[in-house]
Motif scaffolding. Sequence first.
Motif, PDB file in Angstrom:
ATOM      1  N   UNK A   1       0.828  -1.206   0.000  1.00  0.00           N
ATOM      2  CA  UNK A   1       0.000   0.000   0.000  1.00  0.00           C
ATOM      3  C   UNK A   1       0.861   1.254   0.000  1.00  0.00           C
ATOM      4  N   UNK A   2       1.911   1.250   0.803  1.00  0.00           N
ATOM      5  CA  UNK A   2       2.786   2.413   0.869  1.00  0.00           C
ATOM      6  C   UNK A   2       3.423   2.692  -0.494  1.00  0.00           C
ATOM      7  N   UNK A   3       3.824   1.637  -1.203  1.00  0.00           N
ATOM      8  CA  UNK A   3       4.422   1.839  -2.525  1.00  0.00           C
ATOM      9  C   UNK A   3       3.382   2.340  -3.531  1.00  0.00           C
ATOM     10  N   UNK A   4       2.192   1.757  -3.495  1.00  0.00           N
ATOM     11  CA  UNK A   4       1.154   2.141  -4.451  1.00  0.00           C
ATOM     12  C   UNK A   4       0.699   3.578  -4.256  1.00  0.00           C
ATOM     13  N   UNK A   5       0.599   4.005  -2.996  1.00  0.00           N
ATOM     14  CA  UNK A   5       0.054   5.322  -2.702  1.00  0.00           C
ATOM     15  C   UNK A   5       1.128   6.393  -2.533  1.00  0.00           C
ATOM     16  N   UNK A   6       2.399   6.010  -2.621  1.00  0.00           N
ATOM     17  CA  UNK A   6       3.473   6.990  -2.495  1.00  0.00           C
ATOM     18  C   UNK A   6       3.645   7.503  -1.080  1.00  0.00           C
ATOM     19  N   UNK A   7       3.498   6.598  -0.088  1.00  0.00           N
ATOM     20  CA  UNK A   7       3.628   6.981   1.325  1.00  0.00           C
ATOM     21  C   UNK A   7       5.067   6.761   1.768  1.00  0.00           C
ATOM     22  N   UNK A   8       5.684   7.808   2.318  1.00  0.00           N
ATOM     23  CA  UNK A   8       7.078   7.716   2.748  1.00  0.00           C
ATOM     24  C   UNK A   8       7.235   8.303   4.145  1.00  0.00           C
ATOM     25  N   UNK A   9       8.377   8.021   4.768  1.00  0.00           N
ATOM     26  CA  UNK A   9       8.715   8.658   6.033  1.00  0.00           C
ATOM     27  C   UNK A   9       8.001   8.104   7.242  1.00  0.00           C
ATOM     28  N   UNK A  10       7.465   6.898   7.161  1.00  0.00           N
ATOM     29  CA  UNK A  10       6.783   6.274   8.295  1.00  0.00           C
ATOM     30  C   UNK A  10       7.076   4.780   8.251  1.00  0.00           C
ATOM     31  N   UNK A  11       7.263   4.167   9.408  1.00  0.00           N
ATOM     32  CA  UNK A  11       7.557   2.731   9.463  1.00  0.00           C
ATOM     33  C   UNK A  11       6.270   1.931   9.292  1.00  0.00           C
ATOM     34  N   UNK A  12       6.288   0.841   8.520  1.00  0.00           N
ATOM     35  CA  UNK A  12       5.088   0.019   8.355  1.00  0.00           C
ATOM     36  C   UNK A  12       4.497  -0.433   9.687  1.00  0.00           C
ATOM     37  N   UNK A  13       5.328  -0.799  10.648  1.00  0.00           N
ATOM     38  CA  UNK A  13       4.817  -1.292  11.919  1.00  0.00           C
ATOM     39  C   UNK A  13       4.027  -0.217  12.649  1.00  0.00           C
ATOM     40  N   UNK A  14       4.390   1.054  12.435  1.00  0.00           N
ATOM     41  CA  UNK A  14       3.644   2.159  13.052  1.00  0.00           C
ATOM     42  C   UNK A  14       2.263   2.284  12.432  1.00  0.00           C
ATOM     43  N   UNK A  15       2.196   2.232  11.101  1.00  0.00           N
ATOM     44  CA  UNK A  15       0.900   2.280  10.436  1.00  0.00           C
ATOM     45  C   UNK A  15       0.012   1.124  10.857  1.00  0.00           C
ATOM     46  N   UNK A  16       0.608  -0.053  10.988  1.00  0.00           N
ATOM     47  CA  UNK A  16      -0.157  -1.235  11.399  1.00  0.00           C
ATOM     48  C   UNK A  16      -0.715  -1.049  12.799  1.00  0.00           C
ATOM     49  N   UNK A  17       0.104  -0.564  13.718  1.00  0.00           N
ATOM     50  CA  UNK A  17      -0.362  -0.386  15.093  1.00  0.00           C
ATOM     51  C   UNK A  17      -1.465   0.664  15.171  1.00  0.00           C
ATOM     52  N   UNK A  18      -1.349   1.749  14.407  1.00  0.00           N
ATOM     53  CA  UNK A  18      -2.400   2.763  14.377  1.00  0.00           C
ATOM     54  C   UNK A  18      -3.698   2.198  13.803  1.00  0.00           C
ATOM     55  N   UNK A  19      -3.561   1.433  12.741  1.00  0.00           N
ATOM     56  CA  UNK A  19      -4.735   0.862  12.088  1.00  0.00           C
ATOM     57  C   UNK A  19      -5.450  -0.131  13.002  1.00  0.00           C
ATOM     58  N   UNK A  20      -4.673  -0.995  13.634  1.00  0.00           N
ATOM     59  CA  UNK A  20      -5.263  -1.982  14.547  1.00  0.00           C
ATOM     60  C   UNK A  20      -5.967  -1.307  15.713  1.00  0.00           C
ATOM     61  N   UNK A  21      -5.363  -0.236  16.241  1.00  0.00           N
ATOM     62  CA  UNK A  21      -5.992   0.500  17.341  1.00  0.00           C
ATOM     63  C   UNK A  21      -7.312   1.114  16.898  1.00  0.00           C
ATOM     64  N   UNK A  22      -7.361   1.618  15.686  1.00  0.00           N
ATOM     65  CA  UNK A  22      -8.591   2.212  15.157  1.00  0.00           C
ATOM     66  C   UNK A  22      -9.690   1.172  15.046  1.00  0.00           C
ATOM     67  N   UNK A  23      -9.355  -0.010  14.545  1.00  0.00           N
ATOM     68  CA  UNK A  23     -10.351  -1.071  14.431  1.00  0.00           C
ATOM     69  C   UNK A  23     -10.916  -1.445  15.799  1.00  0.00           C
ATOM     70  N   UNK A  24     -10.037  -1.613  16.770  1.00  0.00           N
ATOM     71  CA  UNK A  24     -10.504  -2.024  18.096  1.00  0.00           C
ATOM     72  C   UNK A  24     -11.343  -0.932  18.752  1.00  0.00           C
ATOM     73  N   UNK A  25     -10.935   0.323  18.598  1.00  0.00           N
ATOM     74  CA  UNK A  25     -11.672   1.408  19.245  1.00  0.00           C
ATOM     75  C   UNK A  25     -13.073   1.556  18.669  1.00  0.00           C
ATOM     76  N   UNK A  26     -13.207   1.479  17.351  1.00  0.00           N
ATOM     77  CA  UNK A  26     -14.492   1.758  16.721  1.00  0.00           C
ATOM     78  C   UNK A  26     -15.338   0.519  16.454  1.00  0.00           C
TER      79      UNK A  26
END
Length: 420
Positions: A165-190
């Motif tokens: 996803x990061x390559x397809x969307x041109x996302x840089x400057x962030x670690x994949x594990x950080x995006x994963x942890x943010x995403x997982x937290x969002x799923x659990x919260x909502x």
Amino acid sequence: MGAADRGDAHNSLGLLDLFGDGFVRAPYSWLESLRSEAPVRYDPNTGLWLVSRYHDVRRVLLDSALFRPDNAQHAVTPLAVAALRVLARAGFTLPPALANNGSASHPGLRRVVTRFFNVRRVAAAVPAIERIAEELLGTAQKQIKTTGSCELFTSFAQILPCRVLMELLGIEGIAPITLISWSDASLELFWGRPTPERQVELASHVAEFHQWLTATVRSSTSPPDSFIAALTRHRLPDGKLLDVETAVAACFFVFIAGQSTTGQLIATVLQRALAEPGLWPRSAHEAGLAEAWVEEVLRREPPVTTWRRVTAQPVELGEVELPAGAELLLMLMGSGSDPDVFAAPELMCPHRANIRHHLAFGAGRHRCPGASLARTEAAVALRVAARHLPDLQLTESPKTPMLGLLSFRAPLSVAVEQPR
């Protein structure tokens, strides 16, 4: 059963808990009972009407005027004041953008998204998907060679779609594990049932995610051909440029759907393939088998198990009179096992004639725009894993940990080992 019969559920369904371990681990008997006994049933635990028959679910998905998407991203569990304060301090807001947007702005925003996930772009991305998969599996191979075992969810299934996803969307400057942890937290919260204390912890991660998205959207450093740059150039039906808040909401949805749910799909595909006699080694080289297996998993055990809608006016659905404002929970997973549509639904049958009729990606104007990418990533992940690790078997475990949110279900571990 009419709208007044909310408490008259059949005894076999009286103990249904959509978050309970019994339902999360073995949902099929519950889903069968819903379809046969109460295809449109009020669930007092969630305040949602459960819609379980295929044709009813499809009708709701296709009629976005009568069954609106406004509640699709509402928190299932009411948020505690302390958690709301954390989000408010971060300026968190999710205005209608994609999944929760029934307004005139939706088609244009959807076109922006689909340009990055259309069939042509996905086909062109296959070499990158294979390259990342091989890199990740190389690490898994070393671990198996050293210890005899490995865990493929966190080391492979989760990471692969995030990096793609990061390559397809041109996302840089962030670690994949950080995006994963943010995403997982969002799923659990909502979509989860967290305690008030856990909500505060999750809200802090979601707030960080939202602040990073906001800063990224506002920044002028995104590559011109990136997804975020395309959003910032997009004009609404009234000719105005898309506002930052809506662009962030679109990114929020795409980032979660494009990595977390695809990682959940890959984990289920791998686990079910390893458990199916003879399928794993065949998946490495038999043309079309990996794709067909992914489709059967999507039918029978999709990562997105349910989705929500709300009635715009009084309506009859499945012989039940629903009032305006009734919140519906569409049982996507149950619809894929409806025997009126799929013969012998309990059997995994790759290449079944009507396999693409499942509703795992929804239907109609809100059908998942990333369906082609998710299918492709899961098939590549299975094929490459079977090719690189041909002799794997699942590690015997009394209880595989499971993700059991209202709308998301998947194994949280795919523990494998070399045969002794």
